[in-house]
Design a protein around this motif. Sequence first.
Motif, PDB file in Angstrom:
ATOM      1  N   ALA A 133       1.170  -0.891  -0.020  1.00 16.12           N
ATOM      2  CA  ALA A 133      -0.377  -0.259  -0.114  1.00 16.12           C
ATOM      3  C   ALA A 133       0.994   1.071   0.093  1.00 16.12           C
ATOM      4  O   ALA A 133       2.024   1.610   0.049  1.00 16.12           O
ATOM      5  CB  ALA A 133      -0.761   0.001   1.207  1.00 16.12           C
ATOM      6  N   ASP A 134       0.005   2.192  -0.302  1.00 14.56           N
ATOM      7  CA  ASP A 134       1.263   3.184  -0.249  1.00 14.56           C
ATOM      8  C   ASP A 134       1.204   3.814   1.091  1.00 14.56           C
ATOM      9  O   ASP A 134       2.796   4.365   0.898  1.00 14.56           O
ATOM     10  CB  ASP A 134       0.186   4.488  -1.313  1.00 14.56           C
ATOM     11  N   LYS A 135       0.471   3.981   2.140  1.00 10.05           N
ATOM     12  CA  LYS A 135       1.185   4.424   3.226  1.00 10.05           C
ATOM     13  C   LYS A 135       0.478   3.000   4.333  1.00 10.05           C
ATOM     14  O   LYS A 135      -0.752   2.245   3.988  1.00 10.05           O
ATOM     15  CB  LYS A 135       0.316   5.697   3.503  1.00 10.05           C
TER      16      LYS A 135
ATOM     17  N   TYR B  64      -6.686  -2.763 -10.862  1.00 12.45           N
ATOM     18  CA  TYR B  64      -4.470  -2.442 -11.957  1.00 12.45           C
ATOM     19  C   TYR B  64      -4.247  -1.647 -13.035  1.00 12.45           C
ATOM     20  O   TYR B  64      -4.102  -0.380 -12.899  1.00 12.45           O
ATOM     21  CB  TYR B  64      -3.882  -3.917 -11.005  1.00 12.45           C
ATOM     22  N   LEU B  65      -4.301  -2.665 -14.118  1.00 15.27           N
ATOM     23  CA  LEU B  65      -3.712  -2.414 -15.125  1.00 15.27           C
ATOM     24  C   LEU B  65      -4.452  -0.815 -15.276  1.00 15.27           C
ATOM     25  O   LEU B  65      -4.687   0.151 -16.156  1.00 15.27           O
ATOM     26  CB  LEU B  65      -4.389  -3.213 -15.928  1.00 15.27           C
ATOM     27  N   ASP B  66      -6.418  -0.981 -15.120  1.00 16.65           N
ATOM     28  CA  ASP B  66      -7.467  -0.070 -15.586  1.00 16.65           C
ATOM     29  C   ASP B  66      -6.782   1.028 -15.193  1.00 16.65           C
ATOM     30  O   ASP B  66      -6.932   3.077 -15.720  1.00 16.65           O
ATOM     31  CB  ASP B  66      -8.885   0.219 -15.258  1.00 16.65           C
ATOM     32  N   GLU B  67      -6.454   1.352 -13.601  1.00 18.18           N
ATOM     33  CA  GLU B  67      -5.985   2.654 -12.659  1.00 18.18           C
ATOM     34  C   GLU B  67      -4.707   3.131 -13.849  1.00 18.18           C
ATOM     35  O   GLU B  67      -4.596   3.883 -13.721  1.00 18.18           O
ATOM     36  CB  GLU B  67      -5.484   2.410 -11.825  1.00 18.18           C
ATOM     37  N   ILE B  68      -3.647   2.007 -14.085  1.00 18.09           N
ATOM     38  CA  ILE B  68      -2.612   2.778 -14.246  1.00 18.09           C
ATOM     39  C   ILE B  68      -3.049   3.424 -16.035  1.00 18.09           C
ATOM     40  O   ILE B  68      -2.591   3.572 -16.641  1.00 18.09           O
ATOM     41  CB  ILE B  68      -1.694   1.804 -15.298  1.00 18.09           C
TER      42      ILE B  68
ATOM     43  N   GLN C 135       6.438   2.723 -15.390  1.00 13.96           N
ATOM     44  CA  GLN C 135       5.409   3.176 -14.263  1.00 13.96           C
ATOM     45  C   GLN C 135       5.068   2.034 -13.159  1.00 13.96           C
ATOM     46  O   GLN C 135       4.498   0.937 -14.684  1.00 13.96           O
ATOM     47  CB  GLN C 135       5.174   4.239 -14.796  1.00 13.96           C
ATOM     48  N   TYR C 136       4.452   2.225 -12.207  1.00 12.60           N
ATOM     49  CA  TYR C 136       3.577   1.136 -12.014  1.00 12.60           C
ATOM     50  C   TYR C 136       3.051   1.693 -10.691  1.00 12.60           C
ATOM     51  O   TYR C 136       3.712   2.910 -10.306  1.00 12.60           O
ATOM     52  CB  TYR C 136       4.029  -0.547 -10.812  1.00 12.60           C
ATOM     53  N   THR C 137       1.783   0.982  -9.714  1.00 10.68           N
ATOM     54  CA  THR C 137       1.246   2.174  -9.004  1.00 10.68           C
ATOM     55  C   THR C 137       1.120   1.425  -7.466  1.00 10.68           C
ATOM     56  O   THR C 137       1.401   0.107  -7.966  1.00 10.68           O
ATOM     57  CB  THR C 137       0.308   2.767  -9.725  1.00 10.68           C
TER      58      THR C 137
ATOM     59  N   GLN D  50     -12.389  -0.125  -1.982  1.00 10.22           N
ATOM     60  CA  GLN D  50     -13.014  -1.436  -2.860  1.00 10.22           C
ATOM     61  C   GLN D  50     -12.062  -0.697  -4.103  1.00 10.22           C
ATOM     62  O   GLN D  50     -11.627  -1.525  -5.295  1.00 10.22           O
ATOM     63  CB  GLN D  50     -14.406  -0.449  -2.951  1.00 10.22           C
ATOM     64  N   ARG D  51     -12.205   0.431  -4.798  1.00 11.22           N
ATOM     65  CA  ARG D  51     -10.851   0.961  -6.024  1.00 11.22           C
ATOM     66  C   ARG D  51      -9.583   1.804  -5.717  1.00 11.22           C
ATOM     67  O   ARG D  51      -9.962   3.388  -6.181  1.00 11.22           O
ATOM     68  CB  ARG D  51     -11.975   1.624  -7.007  1.00 11.22           C
ATOM     69  N   PRO D  52      -8.783   1.253  -4.669  1.00 14.70           N
ATOM     70  CA  PRO D  52      -8.326   2.159  -4.682  1.00 14.70           C
ATOM     71  C   PRO D  52      -7.130   3.075  -5.534  1.00 14.70           C
ATOM     72  O   PRO D  52      -6.879   2.432  -6.896  1.00 14.70           O
ATOM     73  CB  PRO D  52      -7.081   1.593  -3.875  1.00 14.70           C
ATOM     74  N   PRO D  53      -7.334   4.384  -6.133  1.00 17.44           N
ATOM     75  CA  PRO D  53      -6.189   5.396  -6.721  1.00 17.44           C
ATOM     76  C   PRO D  53      -4.783   4.927  -6.812  1.00 17.44           C
ATOM     77  O   PRO D  53      -4.445   4.014  -5.570  1.00 17.44           O
ATOM     78  CB  PRO D  53      -6.621   6.121  -6.341  1.00 17.44           C
ATOM     79  N   GLY D  54      -3.707   4.914  -7.703  1.00 17.27           N
ATOM     80  CA  GLY D  54      -2.932   4.318  -7.388  1.00 17.27           C
ATOM     81  C   GLY D  54      -1.605   5.457  -7.470  1.00 17.27           C
ATOM     82  O   GLY D  54      -2.111   6.981  -8.079  1.00 17.27           O
ATOM     83  N   ARG D  55      -1.080   5.297  -6.623  1.00 15.42           N
ATOM     84  CA  ARG D  55       0.201   6.574  -6.914  1.00 15.42           C
ATOM     85  C   ARG D  55       1.629   5.698  -7.484  1.00 15.42           C
ATOM     86  O   ARG D  55       2.272   4.987  -7.377  1.00 15.42           O
ATOM     87  CB  ARG D  55       0.992   6.608  -4.688  1.00 15.42           C
TER      88      ARG D  55
END
Length: 194
Positions: free
Chosen positions: A67-69, A81-85, A141-143, A152-157
Amino acid sequence: MFGLHNKSDFVPPTQDPVVETFCKLVKADLAKLKQKGKRSSRSNLTYAERKEIGILKSNKSITIKAADKGGALVVMDTAQYLDEIRSQLSDTEVYERLQVNPTQRFKSELDTIIEEALNSGLIDAKLAKYLTVEHPVVPVQYTLPKIHKDLQRPPGRPIVSGRGSLCNKVAIFLDHLLRKFAVTTPSYVKDTSI
């Protein structure tokens, strides 16, 4: 002469200093374990747990990321995950699609600069060899999922890994060179309590 007292002031690292320190600590711990007569290669996981981890790793329908944090491990649907990227990369305000990969052109330009620095005596042959990347990789790039924003649908950093890229060693050299000029002051960011 780039602030170097002499050309040998910069010794290219054989690897990342953090990794090197980690390896030294692990070796020291292994030596202690051997002295105590314990087996150093013993896993803290059962056979069944190791088997399940192998099954999870080979499952292409899920993506496992930190996780980001918060230090959590996030298991998410790979399609999500791929949709977010894709969503991030399709933002034309931030990204522009290139028609050709410019890496070789940039490599040629960087090689010319390194050669000129070597020929003018600004750097020595050892540093020139270190700075020259023979087969640069294109940064990837990855997030990291921001589960603190949405479970539920976490945005990616977005993170761009430049390891092995054309400018990776130049960045390490510049960091080494500029570190002694950086002014550090004791400071911190304090979270507000609500």
